[in-house]
Each structure stands twice: as structure tokens, then as C-alpha cells.
Write an enzyme that holds these catalytic residues in place. Structure first.
Site, PDB file in Angstrom:
ATOM      1  N   ASN A  95       0.479  -1.456  -0.192  1.00 23.17           N
ATOM      2  CA  ASN A  95      -0.012  -0.402   0.140  1.00 23.17           C
ATOM      3  C   ASN A  95       0.718   1.287   0.027  1.00 23.17           C
ATOM      4  O   ASN A  95       1.380   1.595   1.210  1.00 23.17           O
ATOM      5  CB  ASN A  95      -1.096  -0.063   1.332  1.00 23.17           C
ATOM      6  N   LYS A  97       0.030   3.975  -0.726  1.00 19.92           N
ATOM      7  CA  LYS A  97      -0.831   5.296   0.227  1.00 19.92           C
ATOM      8  C   LYS A  97      -0.490   7.003  -0.607  1.00 19.92           C
ATOM      9  O   LYS A  97      -0.823   6.754  -1.539  1.00 19.92           O
ATOM     10  CB  LYS A  97      -0.202   5.538   2.422  1.00 19.92           C
ATOM     11  N   HIS A 179      -9.804   0.724   5.512  1.00 25.38           N
ATOM     12  CA  HIS A 179      -8.425   1.049   5.527  1.00 25.38           C
ATOM     13  C   HIS A 179      -8.192   2.116   7.278  1.00 25.38           C
ATOM     14  O   HIS A 179      -9.157   2.794   6.789  1.00 25.38           O
ATOM     15  CB  HIS A 179      -7.168   1.375   4.916  1.00 25.38           C
ATOM     16  N   GLU A 181      -6.808   4.168   7.767  1.00 31.85           N
ATOM     17  CA  GLU A 181      -6.996   5.830   7.514  1.00 31.85           C
ATOM     18  C   GLU A 181      -8.249   6.514   6.765  1.00 31.85           C
ATOM     19  O   GLU A 181      -8.496   7.362   6.876  1.00 31.85           O
ATOM     20  CB  GLU A 181      -5.028   6.208   6.605  1.00 31.85           C
ATOM     21  N   GLU A 267      -5.545  -5.585  10.805  1.00 32.00           N
ATOM     22  CA  GLU A 267      -3.853  -4.246  10.781  1.00 32.00           C
ATOM     23  C   GLU A 267      -4.896  -3.456  12.265  1.00 32.00           C
ATOM     24  O   GLU A 267      -6.019  -2.539  12.574  1.00 32.00           O
ATOM     25  CB  GLU A 267      -3.983  -3.580   9.906  1.00 32.00           C
ATOM     26  N   GLY A 273       2.196   2.343  10.706  1.00 31.10           N
ATOM     27  CA  GLY A 273       3.116   3.221  10.411  1.00 31.10           C
ATOM     28  C   GLY A 273       3.599   3.503  11.470  1.00 31.10           C
ATOM     29  O   GLY A 273       4.412   4.711  11.750  1.00 31.10           O
ATOM     30  N   SER A 313       3.358  -2.612  10.439  1.00 27.37           N
ATOM     31  CA  SER A 313       4.631  -1.822  10.663  1.00 27.37           C
ATOM     32  C   SER A 313       5.896  -3.490  10.006  1.00 27.37           C
ATOM     33  O   SER A 313       6.515  -3.673  10.771  1.00 27.37           O
ATOM     34  CB  SER A 313       5.117  -1.528  12.048  1.00 27.37           C
TER      35      SER A 313
HETATM   36  C1  PEP Z   1      -0.687   0.166   5.870  1.00 24.63           C
HETATM   37  O1  PEP Z   1      -1.035   1.177   5.422  1.00 24.63           O
HETATM   38  O2  PEP Z   1      -1.664  -0.915   5.680  1.00 24.63           O
HETATM   39  C2  PEP Z   1       0.304  -0.608   6.396  1.00 24.63           C
HETATM   40  C3  PEP Z   1       0.303  -2.001   7.225  1.00 24.63           C
HETATM   41  O3  PEP Z   1       1.334   0.810   6.708  1.00 24.63           O
HETATM   42  P1  PEP Z   1       3.021   0.291   7.725  1.00 24.63           P
HETATM   43  O4  PEP Z   1       3.033  -1.449   6.853  1.00 24.63           O
HETATM   44  O5  PEP Z   1       3.195   1.320   7.046  1.00 24.63           O
HETATM   45  O6  PEP Z   1       2.515  -0.496   9.230  1.00 24.63           O
END
Ligand code: PEP
Length: 357
Positions: A95, A97, A179, A181, A267, A273, A313
Site C-alpha cells: 500500500n 498510500k 483501511h 486511515e 491491521e 505506521g 509495521s
Molecule cells: C498499511 O498502511 O496498510 C500499513 C500496514 O502500513 P505500515 O506497514 O507502514 O504500518
């Protein structure tokens, strides 16, 4: 489950040549029951047969509906359709973003094109909308493209939105929905996200359906409740579609869609993040619970075949340990997916699953 006319079938993924071939995630076997041939049971047979076929996780690719029994021949005569069996591949999505420029994306694509990726992994990247065309025109076909969002229904007078039809038109196969966000920064709620998923699926755009709890929800023991609530919003819509499948015209003209086109991404919001990855045990615990929820609320077959991937992460250093967990079927990766070689390492974490199996 997607009914797909033979003419619309795409070619198979690259053959698996590795001697350590990954033999699938979980397996279960269901028998097709031969029952009376009333209209109702006929449709029940269709559904049962599809579930039976799709539950055979070790059998990736195209499965003909032809069989020796009368009911099976009826099915073939009736629909002239064949079905795509559910993938039993590991799944890794990147992703990107709201990151990148034409130049940085060109470099990332070039790194991905030259990366060696294990064969038995479905790999998807999700560029910002404005770069999808650039990526589509330069990225290897080995990697599929996902959008990061889609409009809830057919396109039209919806300023600033991007429709499912448009995404398909430019070559997207997937969309990320729910997601954190979009939930917690933009303010999308469960119902809206569920509707988006249902609409995308009716148009044969596959869905990476994200769920996950916030830190305070974890700390107050609400992790499962939150995830189940989010699952319900996705599943409620999907079950509605399955119910509609008992209508002949709907089956033939709309192509019934369901869980084969869905990957669940667990997630935890506190891990996204933040650099604070869930432990393999924490992730596995939720994946098991979500799979169990699917078993109780949808079916054992769907629970067995649906891929549940972890995001939050994930990086080149922690992916191998996470991948060893039985119910972690892959990853959704944010930050680390912006670095081609590191993303390739995460894709190739499937090898530690092979060893652990
Ligand atoms: C994500 O945005 O789906 C995600 C898992 O981000 P990150 O790997 O940066 O934590």
C-alpha cells in the site's frame, strides 16, 4: 466465488517450479451431496458445488464443473460456466498510500521488475490513483494493481470520487477498502465500507477488506468485538449477494461474487505506521478468532479458504517470524512497500512458511 464464462478466463499464473513448493495454506474437503432436483435444491446444489470446489485449497486454477452425476451435468448445461478455484497462495500487498512522484515511482517499479519473487505468492501493489496508469504501463504483469479506495456505487455526479468501473478500465484488479486511515482519518463507517465492498465485488473488482482495533480498544479488551463488528459489515453485504444468487437471472447476468474475491487484512491501528509491529502470537490470535467468526457466521468452507493477511509495521526483518504462524496468509505492507528490495524480502517470507509447515 466468481462464476466466469470460459471466454473471460485469464491465463494461469506462472508455474511453480520450486522444489520447496508451498502446498497451500489450510485444507479441507467437502463432499457434494446429491439431493432432490427441486428448483430450490438445484440452486442449493450450485452453491454447495461451488463451495466444495473452492474449498480444495491445494487446487489452484480452473476447475471444470463437469461431473458424472445428473445434477452436475445439469449445472454444466444450465450455466455453461466454469469456476475459478480459490487461490491457496500466500498474498502480499504493498500500500503506497499518498506517497511518490513520477520519478520515485519509476525507480520503485524498476526495482520490483528486477526482483526475484517466489512463485507461490499473489503480489499486488497499490499506487496513488494518479500514478496507476504509469505503473500499469511499466510494471511486470507478475504483480497486480490495486486501488486504495473506490466509490460506493456506479460513477456519475460524485465530485472527486473514482468509480469501480474506471478502476477496472485502467487495469486494476483489486481495491483496498476499510483501511484504518479511511475509517479514522476520513471518517468512513462500517456500513459505508460494507456497501463499497459489495459494489466492487458485483463488478468483479477484488477486495482487500481491512479490519483492526485501535490501541484503547485493545487495552480495554475489545479487540475481537471491534474486528467482528467490522467483519459483520463486510459479510452482511456479501451474504446478501449470496441470497440473491438464488435468482436465475441474477446468476447468469451478474455473475455471483463472494468470498473468493476477498482477502481480509487484519491491521491493528496501533501498529500501522508506528514501527510497533504485533507479535506473531498477537496476530495469530486475532487471525484465528476472525477465521472462527467466518466459520460460525458464513461457513467452514469460506473460513478455510479465505486468506487473512496481517498489516502493521511489517518489514524485511520481522516478516519471516510472522509468516510462520499458521493463520497468517500474507501481509499488507505500507512503509516497507516503498522500497523494492525490502518489499521483495517480505513477499519471499513465504519460504519461512514452507519450512514451518
Ligand atoms: C498499511 O498502511 O496498510 C500499513 C500496514 O502500513 P505500515 O506497514 O507502514 O504500518
Amino acid at each position: 466465488m466468481a462464476f466466469v464464462p470460459a471466454s473471460q478466463l485469464s491465463g494461469p499464473k506462472p508455474a511453480i517450479s520450486s522444489s520447496t513448493q508451498f502446498s497451500g495454506l489450510r485444507r479441507s474437503c467437502f463432499k457434494l451431496e446429491h439431493s432432490p432436483s427441486s428448483t430450490q435444491s438445484f440452486f442449493h446444489q450450485i452453491d454447495s458445488h461451488l463451495r466444495f470446489s473452492s474449498a480444495r485449497r491445494s487446487c489452484r486454477g480452473v476447475v471444470s464443473m463437469a461431473g458424472s452425476g445428473k445434477e452436475e451435468r445439469d449445472l454444466v448445461d444450465f450455466g455453461k460456466m466454469i469456476l475459478l478455484a480459490q487461490s491457496d497462495y500466500f498474498f502480499v500487498g504493498g500500500n503506497w498510500k499518498c506517497n511518490g512522484t513520477k520519478d520515485s515511482i519509476s525507480k520503485l517499479v524498476s526495482d520490483l521488475n528486477s526482483a526475484k519473487l517466489e512463485a507461490d505468492v499473489d503480489v499486488v501493489v497499490s499506487p496513488p490513483f494518479v500514478y496507476i496508469d504509469q505503473v500499469k504501463n511499466s510494471l511486470t504483469d507478475r504483480i497486480e494493481i490495486s486501488a486504495q479506495n473506490s466509490w460506493v456505487g456506479k460513477g456519475g455526479a460524485f465530485t472527486g470520487e473514482i468509480s469501480v468501473e474506471q478502476l477496472k478500465d485502467i487495469g486494476c484488479k483489486w481495491v483496498i477498502l476499510g483501511h484504518s486511515e479511511r475509517r479514522h482519518v476520513i471518517g468512513e463507517d462500517d456500513q459505508f465500507i460494507g456497501k463499497k465492498a459489495a459494489y466492487a465485488l458485483t463488478q468483479n473488482l477484488k477486495v482487500i477488506a481491512c479490519i483492526g482495533e485501535k490501541l484503547d480498544e485493545r487495552e480495554t479488551g475489545k479487540t475481537f468485538d471491534v474486528c467482528f463488528q467490522q467483519m459483520k459489515a463486510f459479510a452482511g453485504r456479501l451474504l446478501l449477494l449470496i441470497d440473491v444468487s438464488s435468482l436465475v437471472d441474477y446468476i447468469v447476468t451478474n455473475m455471483v461474487v463472494n468470498w473468493d474475491d476477498v482477502v481480509i487484512a487484519y491491521e491493528p491501528v496501533w501498529a500501522i505506521g508506528t514501527g510497533k509491529v504485533a507479535t506473531p502470537q498477537q496476530a495469530q490470535e486475532v487471525h484465528v478468532a476472525v477465521r472462527d467468526w467466518i466459520k460460525k457466521n458464513v461457513s467452514a468452507e469460506v473460513a478455510s479458504k479465505t486468506r487473512i493477511i496481517y498489516g502493521g509495521s511489517v518489514n524485511g526483518s520481522n516478516c519471516a517470524e510472522l509468516a510462520k504462524e499458521e493463520d497468517i496468509d500474507g501481509f499488507l505492507v505500507g512503509g516497507a512497500s516503498l522500497k523494492g528490495p525490502e518489499f521483495a524480502t517480505i513477499v519471499n517470507a513465504v519460504t519461512s512458511k514452507k519450512v514451518a509447515a
